[in-house]
Design a protein around this motif. Structure first.
Motif, PDB file in Angstrom:
ATOM      1  N   HIS A   8       0.943  -1.238   0.038  1.00  0.00           N
ATOM      2  CA  HIS A   8      -0.019   0.087   0.054  1.00  0.00           C
ATOM      3  C   HIS A   8       0.868   1.230   0.216  1.00  0.00           C
ATOM      4  CE1 HIS A   8      -3.208  -2.498   0.735  1.00  0.00           C
ATOM      5  NE2 HIS A   8      -2.689  -3.051   1.958  1.00  0.00           N
ATOM      6  N   CYS A   9       1.982   1.313   0.774  1.00  0.00           N
ATOM      7  CA  CYS A   9       2.754   2.512   0.998  1.00  0.00           C
ATOM      8  C   CYS A   9       3.984   2.541   0.306  1.00  0.00           C
ATOM      9  CB  CYS A   9       2.958   2.473   2.462  1.00  0.00           C
ATOM     10  SG  CYS A   9       1.576   2.567   3.660  1.00  0.00           S
ATOM     11  N   GLY A  10       4.614   1.644  -0.334  1.00  0.00           N
ATOM     12  CA  GLY A  10       5.818   1.479  -1.115  1.00  0.00           C
ATOM     13  C   GLY A  10       6.833   1.100   0.114  1.00  0.00           C
ATOM     14  N   PRO A  11       8.175   1.559  -0.453  1.00  0.00           N
ATOM     15  CA  PRO A  11       9.236   0.893   0.255  1.00  0.00           C
ATOM     16  C   PRO A  11       9.465   1.913   1.617  1.00  0.00           C
ATOM     17  CG  PRO A  11      10.039   2.132  -1.701  1.00  0.00           C
ATOM     18  CD  PRO A  11       8.466   2.110  -1.978  1.00  0.00           C
TER      19      PRO A  11
ATOM     20  N   GLY B  64      -2.146   7.368  -0.120  1.00  0.00           N
ATOM     21  CA  GLY B  64      -0.924   8.182  -0.119  1.00  0.00           C
ATOM     22  C   GLY B  64      -0.911   9.652  -0.837  1.00  0.00           C
ATOM     23  N   GLU B  65      -2.217  10.004  -0.837  1.00  0.00           N
ATOM     24  CA  GLU B  65      -2.477  11.569  -1.738  1.00  0.00           C
ATOM     25  C   GLU B  65      -3.377  12.248  -0.758  1.00  0.00           C
ATOM     26  OE1 GLU B  65      -4.583  10.388  -5.401  1.00  0.00           O
ATOM     27  OE2 GLU B  65      -2.993   9.130  -5.995  1.00  0.00           O
ATOM     28  N   SER B  66      -3.325  13.441  -0.998  1.00  0.00           N
ATOM     29  CA  SER B  66      -3.988  14.376   0.019  1.00  0.00           C
ATOM     30  C   SER B  66      -4.500  15.328  -1.330  1.00  0.00           C
ATOM     31  CB  SER B  66      -3.385  15.557   0.760  1.00  0.00           C
ATOM     32  OG  SER B  66      -2.807  16.451   0.038  1.00  0.00           O
ATOM     33  N   ALA B  67      -6.058  15.781  -0.905  1.00  0.00           N
ATOM     34  CA  ALA B  67      -6.698  16.638  -1.840  1.00  0.00           C
ATOM     35  C   ALA B  67      -7.653  17.580  -0.872  1.00  0.00           C
ATOM     36  CB  ALA B  67      -7.725  15.512  -2.492  1.00  0.00           C
ATOM     37  N   GLY B  68      -7.494  18.696  -1.163  1.00  0.00           N
ATOM     38  CA  GLY B  68      -8.336  19.949  -0.576  1.00  0.00           C
ATOM     39  C   GLY B  68      -9.714  20.166  -1.394  1.00  0.00           C
ATOM     40  N   THR B  69     -10.625  20.470  -0.783  1.00  0.00           N
ATOM     41  CA  THR B  69     -12.032  20.923  -1.276  1.00  0.00           C
ATOM     42  C   THR B  69     -12.307  22.256  -0.620  1.00  0.00           C
ATOM     43  OG1 THR B  69     -13.013  19.159   0.055  1.00  0.00           O
ATOM     44  CG2 THR B  69     -13.012  18.717  -2.413  1.00  0.00           C
ATOM     45  N   GLY B  70     -12.833  23.287  -1.293  1.00  0.00           N
ATOM     46  CA  GLY B  70     -13.495  24.169  -0.941  1.00  0.00           C
ATOM     47  C   GLY B  70     -14.938  24.039  -0.645  1.00  0.00           C
ATOM     48  N   SER B  71     -15.626  24.508   0.336  1.00  0.00           N
ATOM     49  CA  SER B  71     -17.043  24.510   0.320  1.00  0.00           C
ATOM     50  C   SER B  71     -17.510  25.563   1.062  1.00  0.00           C
ATOM     51  CB  SER B  71     -17.315  23.180   1.103  1.00  0.00           C
ATOM     52  OG  SER B  71     -17.109  23.430   2.550  1.00  0.00           O
ATOM     53  N   ALA B  72     -18.769  25.791   1.257  1.00  0.00           N
ATOM     54  CA  ALA B  72     -19.467  27.091   1.830  1.00  0.00           C
ATOM     55  C   ALA B  72     -18.780  27.390   3.441  1.00  0.00           C
ATOM     56  CB  ALA B  72     -20.806  27.123   1.923  1.00  0.00           C
ATOM     57  N   THR B  73     -18.533  26.321   4.194  1.00  0.00           N
ATOM     58  CA  THR B  73     -18.254  26.115   5.556  1.00  0.00           C
ATOM     59  C   THR B  73     -16.762  26.288   5.697  1.00  0.00           C
ATOM     60  OG1 THR B  73     -18.868  23.871   5.298  1.00  0.00           O
ATOM     61  CG2 THR B  73     -20.291  25.420   6.456  1.00  0.00           C
ATOM     62  N   GLY B  74     -16.103  25.994   4.609  1.00  0.00           N
ATOM     63  CA  GLY B  74     -14.757  25.979   4.698  1.00  0.00           C
ATOM     64  C   GLY B  74     -13.909  24.971   4.130  1.00  0.00           C
ATOM     65  N   LEU B  81      -4.969   7.651   3.790  1.00  0.00           N
ATOM     66  CA  LEU B  81      -3.911   7.302   4.673  1.00  0.00           C
ATOM     67  C   LEU B  81      -3.700   5.472   4.491  1.00  0.00           C
ATOM     68  CD1 LEU B  81      -4.260   9.293   7.621  1.00  0.00           C
ATOM     69  CD2 LEU B  81      -2.523   9.679   5.868  1.00  0.00           C
ATOM     70  N   ALA B  82      -4.749   4.874   4.126  1.00  0.00           N
ATOM     71  CA  ALA B  82      -4.866   3.401   3.911  1.00  0.00           C
ATOM     72  C   ALA B  82      -5.995   3.173   3.070  1.00  0.00           C
ATOM     73  CB  ALA B  82      -5.013   2.683   5.321  1.00  0.00           C
ATOM     74  N   PRO B  83      -5.869   1.964   2.505  1.00  0.00           N
ATOM     75  CA  PRO B  83      -6.993   1.449   1.407  1.00  0.00           C
ATOM     76  C   PRO B  83      -8.446   1.772   2.275  1.00  0.00           C
ATOM     77  CG  PRO B  83      -5.165  -0.227   1.543  1.00  0.00           C
ATOM     78  CD  PRO B  83      -4.823   0.806   2.610  1.00  0.00           C
ATOM     79  N   GLY B  84      -9.200   2.409   1.983  1.00  0.00           N
ATOM     80  CA  GLY B  84     -10.580   2.659   2.256  1.00  0.00           C
ATOM     81  C   GLY B  84     -10.589   3.347   3.632  1.00  0.00           C
ATOM     82  N   GLU B  85      -9.460   4.312   4.005  1.00  0.00           N
ATOM     83  CA  GLU B  85      -9.281   4.839   5.302  1.00  0.00           C
ATOM     84  C   GLU B  85      -8.898   6.335   4.732  1.00  0.00           C
ATOM     85  OE1 GLU B  85      -7.130   2.738   8.224  1.00  0.00           O
ATOM     86  OE2 GLU B  85      -6.607   4.592   8.896  1.00  0.00           O
ATOM     87  N   TRP B  86      -9.497   7.197   5.499  1.00  0.00           N
ATOM     88  CA  TRP B  86      -9.210   8.862   4.751  1.00  0.00           C
ATOM     89  C   TRP B  86      -9.157   9.360   6.220  1.00  0.00           C
ATOM     90  CZ3 TRP B  86     -12.470   5.872   2.038  1.00  0.00           C
ATOM     91  CH2 TRP B  86     -12.094   5.659   0.838  1.00  0.00           C
ATOM     92  N   LEU B  87      -8.498  10.531   6.252  1.00  0.00           N
ATOM     93  CA  LEU B  87      -8.437  11.531   7.497  1.00  0.00           C
ATOM     94  C   LEU B  87      -8.817  12.989   6.720  1.00  0.00           C
ATOM     95  CD1 LEU B  87      -8.004  11.938  10.662  1.00  0.00           C
ATOM     96  CD2 LEU B  87      -5.548  12.764   9.846  1.00  0.00           C
ATOM     97  N   ALA B  88     -10.206  13.392   7.469  1.00  0.00           N
ATOM     98  CA  ALA B  88     -10.537  14.728   6.790  1.00  0.00           C
ATOM     99  C   ALA B  88     -10.353  15.702   7.985  1.00  0.00           C
ATOM    100  CB  ALA B  88     -12.062  14.617   6.537  1.00  0.00           C
ATOM    101  N   LEU B  89      -9.520  16.884   7.304  1.00  0.00           N
ATOM    102  CA  LEU B  89      -9.444  17.844   8.368  1.00  0.00           C
ATOM    103  C   LEU B  89     -10.099  19.135   8.081  1.00  0.00           C
ATOM    104  CD1 LEU B  89      -5.694  16.930   7.942  1.00  0.00           C
ATOM    105  CD2 LEU B  89      -6.839  16.750   9.949  1.00  0.00           C
ATOM    106  N   ALA B  90     -10.411  20.034   8.832  1.00  0.00           N
ATOM    107  CA  ALA B  90     -11.206  21.192   8.609  1.00  0.00           C
ATOM    108  C   ALA B  90     -10.716  22.221   9.883  1.00  0.00           C
ATOM    109  CB  ALA B  90     -12.652  21.131   8.675  1.00  0.00           C
ATOM    110  N   ALA B 151       0.434  12.305   0.764  1.00  0.00           N
ATOM    111  CA  ALA B 151       0.015  12.464   2.298  1.00  0.00           C
ATOM    112  C   ALA B 151       0.598  11.019   2.811  1.00  0.00           C
ATOM    113  CB  ALA B 151      -1.233  12.428   2.646  1.00  0.00           C
ATOM    114  N   ALA B 152       1.256  11.017   3.986  1.00  0.00           N
ATOM    115  CA  ALA B 152       1.689   9.866   4.438  1.00  0.00           C
ATOM    116  C   ALA B 152       1.561   9.488   5.889  1.00  0.00           C
ATOM    117  CB  ALA B 152       3.199   9.540   4.018  1.00  0.00           C
ATOM    118  N   ARG B 153       1.746   8.458   6.551  1.00  0.00           N
ATOM    119  CA  ARG B 153       1.538   8.007   7.912  1.00  0.00           C
ATOM    120  C   ARG B 153       3.171   7.461   8.133  1.00  0.00           C
ATOM    121  NH1 ARG B 153      -3.846   6.134  10.023  1.00  0.00           N
ATOM    122  NH2 ARG B 153      -3.366   4.334   8.598  1.00  0.00           N
TER     123      ARG B 153
END
Lengths: 82, 210
Positions: A8-11, B64-74, B81-90, B151-153
């Protein structure tokens, strides 16, 4: 230091992973006797050569992976999802 | 005594000012606040989640990617961060409001857990940012590898860290690295940042909500 390629993460460095034991074992069924459970719980091959292992990527994606590693040379044969 | 501002009282970094060597290019260290929710795909609901997230205007980037979205509330930043797992920050709003909005939008397609009160966020920027982080970070942070949409952990100074880039608009060539650590490790992580930046010098900025 091992360099493990997480599917998933690479090396990533070994420090992000935890070793979770032999991945070639399968748990005995309810019909099996105590001896089978004894073997499953305690008896290990300890080969000098290729070994199939569980590793947990606890410092990254937190997923378990199966890794083929040479216990003598530390050469990694491959890693994949279980 | 006035009521302390939410999230400002944990004292990770020392008060604003200069720290370490008096170099020409001090690295900028800042603590900042985020509301955070962890979004986990419910089994077999990938299509439903994609649909619900689109309706909510929530980007769900790949692993392993990050994406930003603008919306009315910010603006919301989502990290894969993992397959099927995301962290959303505002940016911080009414306690619980962000998590409620995400949870009601995604319904049964994902489990949504508010984690913002357990996170301390730091930003590291300036010309020496990469050099400072390299003292503990094992990932390649070169702009060709760790881009503004990465993005990475990982683990830094034995502390689990979520790492992404929080660049100023229109300044992709001067990366701002953002690091979220468990709140109980905030002090220890601040110590790491201060030690790592002692050689280049650091300018500590006041804690921010932005």
């Amino acid at each position: 230091m091992l360099r493990i390629t997480c599917p998933h993460c690479g090396p990533r460095d070994e420090i992000e992973f935890r070793y979770r034991g032999d991945a070639s074992l399968s748990r005995p069924g309810p019909e099996d006797d105590a001896k089978a459970f004894q073997r499953y719980a305690y008896e290990r091959e300890n080969p000098a050569g290729m070994h199939l292992e569980w590793w947990l990527h606890v410092g990254g994606c937190r997923r378990a992976l199966k890794l083929q590693r040479d216990t003598a040379s530390h050469v990694i044969g491959g890693a994949g999802e279980p | 005594m006035s009521k302390p501002e939410r999230g400002l009282g944990w004292g990770g970094l020392p008060p604003p000012g200069h720290h370490g060597a008096l170099g020409r290019d001090p690295v900028k260290l800042q603590a900042f606040m985020r509301d955070a929710v962890e979004v986990r795909l419910a089994p077999g609901m990938a299509e439903a989640l994609r649909h619900a997230a689109a309706g909510l205007g929530l980007a769900l980037p790949g692993m392993g990617e990050s994406a930003g979205t603008g919306s009315a509330t910010g603006a919301v930043t989502t990290l894969g961060l993992a397959p099927g797992e995301w962290l959303a920050l505002a940016r911080p709003e009414e306690p619980g409001a962000f998590a409620r909005r995400i949870a009601s939008g995604l319904e049964a397609a994902a489990s949504v857990v508010e984690t913002g009160h357990g996170l301390a966020c730091f930003s590291v920027s300036g010309r020496a940012a990469r050099e400072v982080l390299a003292k503990g970070c094992r990932l390649d942070l070169h702009p060709a590898v760790f881009t503004s949409s990465t993005a990475a952990r990982t683990v830094i100074a034995q502390i689990p860290v979520t790492l992404w880039r929080k660049d100023e608009a229109g300044a992709a060539d001067s990366p701002v690295f953002a690091l979220a650590v468990p709140l109980t490790f905030a002090q220890s992580f601040a110590h790491f940042l201060l030690g790592a930046s002692a050689g280049t010098g650091a300018e500590i900025l006041p804690a921010s909500k932005d």
